[in-house]
Design an enzyme around this catalytic site. Structure first.
Site, mmCIF file in Angstrom:
data_model
loop_
_atom_site.group_PDB
_atom_site.id
_atom_site.type_symbol
_atom_site.label_atom_id
_atom_site.label_comp_id
_atom_site.label_asym_id
_atom_site.label_seq_id
_atom_site.Cartn_x
_atom_site.Cartn_y
_atom_site.Cartn_z
ATOM 1 N N ILE A 154 36.730 50.195 21.123
ATOM 2 C CA ILE A 154 37.593 49.287 20.357
ATOM 3 C C ILE A 154 36.667 48.412 19.519
ATOM 4 C CG2 ILE A 154 39.215 47.345 20.542
ATOM 5 C CD1 ILE A 154 40.158 48.507 23.212
ATOM 6 N N GLY A 193 35.421 35.864 29.145
ATOM 7 C CA GLY A 193 34.878 36.742 28.097
ATOM 8 C C GLY A 193 35.714 36.793 26.834
ATOM 9 N N ASP A 217 28.251 29.680 30.782
ATOM 10 C CA ASP A 217 27.300 30.748 30.489
ATOM 11 C C ASP A 217 27.007 31.421 31.822
ATOM 12 O OD1 ASP A 217 25.001 32.277 30.112
ATOM 13 O OD2 ASP A 217 24.045 30.816 28.783
ATOM 14 N N THR A 264 35.077 45.427 18.328
ATOM 15 C CA THR A 264 34.972 44.024 18.743
ATOM 16 C C THR A 264 33.589 43.509 18.352
ATOM 17 O OG1 THR A 264 34.004 44.566 20.872
ATOM 18 C CG2 THR A 264 36.421 44.417 20.812
ATOM 19 N N LEU A 265 33.357 42.217 18.622
ATOM 20 C CA LEU A 265 32.046 41.627 18.354
ATOM 21 C C LEU A 265 30.953 42.364 19.143
ATOM 22 C CD1 LEU A 265 31.260 39.109 16.713
ATOM 23 C CD2 LEU A 265 31.331 37.796 18.847
ATOM 24 N N TYR A 325 24.258 53.890 23.103
ATOM 25 C CA TYR A 325 24.744 52.999 24.170
ATOM 26 C C TYR A 325 23.651 52.669 25.180
ATOM 27 C CZ TYR A 325 28.555 50.783 26.730
ATOM 28 O OH TYR A 325 29.374 49.865 27.317
ATOM 29 N N LYS A 374 26.265 49.379 32.768
ATOM 30 C CA LYS A 374 27.639 49.719 33.188
ATOM 31 C C LYS A 374 27.625 50.566 34.466
ATOM 32 C CE LYS A 374 30.067 47.709 29.916
ATOM 33 N NZ LYS A 374 30.614 46.367 30.189
HETATM 34 P P1 NAD Z 1 33.574 40.626 22.879
HETATM 35 O O1 NAD Z 1 32.347 40.381 22.101
HETATM 36 O O2 NAD Z 1 34.859 40.163 22.312
HETATM 37 O O3 NAD Z 1 33.436 40.078 24.377
HETATM 38 C C1 NAD Z 1 32.207 39.958 25.029
HETATM 39 C C2 NAD Z 1 32.197 38.597 25.660
HETATM 40 O O4 NAD Z 1 31.030 38.408 26.484
HETATM 41 C C3 NAD Z 1 32.189 37.462 24.619
HETATM 42 O O5 NAD Z 1 33.277 36.602 24.832
HETATM 43 C C4 NAD Z 1 30.893 36.732 24.911
HETATM 44 O O6 NAD Z 1 30.997 35.336 24.693
HETATM 45 C C5 NAD Z 1 30.731 37.055 26.393
HETATM 46 N N1 NAD Z 1 29.378 36.763 26.861
HETATM 47 C C6 NAD Z 1 28.194 37.349 26.489
HETATM 48 N N2 NAD Z 1 27.172 36.766 27.116
HETATM 49 C C7 NAD Z 1 27.698 35.793 27.915
HETATM 50 C C8 NAD Z 1 27.148 34.830 28.791
HETATM 51 N N3 NAD Z 1 25.824 34.724 28.995
HETATM 52 N N4 NAD Z 1 27.993 33.976 29.430
HETATM 53 C C9 NAD Z 1 29.331 34.048 29.233
HETATM 54 N N5 NAD Z 1 29.912 34.931 28.417
HETATM 55 C C10 NAD Z 1 29.105 35.794 27.758
HETATM 56 O O7 NAD Z 1 33.590 42.222 23.069
HETATM 57 P P2 NAD Z 1 34.526 43.179 23.983
HETATM 58 O O8 NAD Z 1 34.326 44.534 23.419
HETATM 59 O O9 NAD Z 1 35.873 42.609 24.111
HETATM 60 O O10 NAD Z 1 33.764 43.155 25.380
HETATM 61 C C11 NAD Z 1 34.390 42.819 26.604
HETATM 62 C C12 NAD Z 1 33.985 43.789 27.688
HETATM 63 O O11 NAD Z 1 34.571 45.056 27.433
HETATM 64 C C13 NAD Z 1 32.474 44.024 27.790
HETATM 65 O O12 NAD Z 1 32.120 44.164 29.160
HETATM 66 C C14 NAD Z 1 32.320 45.356 27.078
HETATM 67 O O13 NAD Z 1 31.137 46.041 27.473
HETATM 68 C C15 NAD Z 1 33.567 46.039 27.577
HETATM 69 N N6 NAD Z 1 33.960 47.232 26.848
HETATM 70 C C16 NAD Z 1 34.091 47.209 25.471
HETATM 71 C C17 NAD Z 1 34.471 48.354 24.803
HETATM 72 C C18 NAD Z 1 34.610 48.352 23.302
HETATM 73 O O14 NAD Z 1 34.610 49.426 22.711
HETATM 74 N N7 NAD Z 1 34.765 47.218 22.669
HETATM 75 C C19 NAD Z 1 34.731 49.550 25.509
HETATM 76 C C20 NAD Z 1 34.603 49.543 26.895
HETATM 77 C C21 NAD Z 1 34.211 48.390 27.556
#
Ligand code: NAD
Length: 260
Positions: free
Chosen positions: A192, A13, A64, A194-195, A155, A162
């Protein structure tokens, strides 16, 4: 000596240097782990490869998680390269933007299936493949958010995914704990930028509320989430399994936003 010295682990990820997976990668590298990564498509490979190389990755392959055949091929490469592995970190989620923006009651079957498939089932799909090549006593961690248990504005569909992910964490922990001594936990991170987070409506407001309502009076960093994750996959957490561990500066147990 680092707490992950001698261990090999996958971080799934990583998209860019804002990803939570990047905080986790840096922390695990600092603690001495040998790391492997996936990337989603050629576009992201350009960003992921240089980052993965910075932390000395010995495996960087495409996967993927929506495609079983790609997952089989990826884990076959992991086995070929490493033989056995010690930990798995799943930091993947996806939902159609509209599914998060539209009223929740209007959710379509297709959007529901996609969000649950990529954001929850994919952890089970990764866990079952990783377990086959994991040393007994290994460890797995996924990333979740408070929207699993509270209705957080913006959300919606991801909160349902989740909730399924957190329940899956407990059932995986029970199954793989009994059969293999493998521990499975979730880290519930505070917001945080992020994308993936950019898909959540009013994210700026969510971050401001989280900071005001937290016990530390601020939001958390990727680095803090990374350090906690490194601890959870290390032997220091050998008695911890089936847990949702919050890294949210105390927000979820606080009284809420005093500004409200
Ligand atoms: P991110 O966009 O950097 O990471 C999400 C990742 O999921 C990306 O690398 C993307 O390529 C990958 N992804 C999506 N579809 C995919 C697929 N079909 N196959 C393989 N990879 C796939 O964003 P992030 O915020 O770092 O997210 C990482 C995790 O943390 C997620 O589960 C997100 O829900 C969770 N999270 C994020 C936050 C926040 O505020 N950013 C808070 C709590 C939890």
């Amino acid at each position: 000596m680092g707490i992950l010295e001698g261990k090999k682990g996958l971080i799934l990820g990583l998209a860019n240097n804002k990803s939570i997976a990047w905080g986790v990668a840096q922390a695990c590298h600092k603690q001495g782990a040998e790391l492997g990564f996936n990337y989603l498509g050629e576009q992201l490979e350009k960003r992921v490869r240089p980052l993965a190389e910075q932390v000395g990755a010995t495996l960087i392959e495409s996967m993927d998680v929506g495609e079983d055949a790609e997952m089989d091929a990826f884990f076959a490469k992991v086995e070929e390269k490493w033989g056995k592995m010690d930990f798995l970190i799943h930091s993947i989620a996806f939902a159609n933007k509209d599914a998060l923006r539209n009223p929740f009651s209007q959710a379509s079957r297709q959007d529901f299936q996609l969000a649950l498939d990529i954001s929850a089932y994919s952890f089970i799909a990764c866990a079952q493949r990783a377990a086959g090549i994991m040393n007994d006593g290994g460890s797995m961690v996924t990333m979740t958010y408070l929207g699993a248990e509270r209705a957080i504005p913006g959300y919606g569909m991801m909160g349902v995914a989740k909730a399924a992910l957190e329940a899956s964490t407990r059932y995986l922990a029970d199954d793989l704990g009994h059969s293999r001594g493998i521990r499975v936990n979730a880290v519930s991170a505070g917001p945080i930028r992020t994308l993936a987070a950019s898909a959540v409506g009013d994210f700026k407001q969510l971050m401001a509320k989280s900071a005001r309502g937290s016990m530390l009076g601020r939001n958390v960093s990727q680095e803090e989430v990374g350090n906690t994750t490194a601890y959870l996959v290390s032997d220091l957490a050998s008695g911890v399994s089936g847990e949702v561990h919050y890294v949210d500066a105390g927000f979820h147990v606080g009284a809420g936003d005093p500004g409200e």
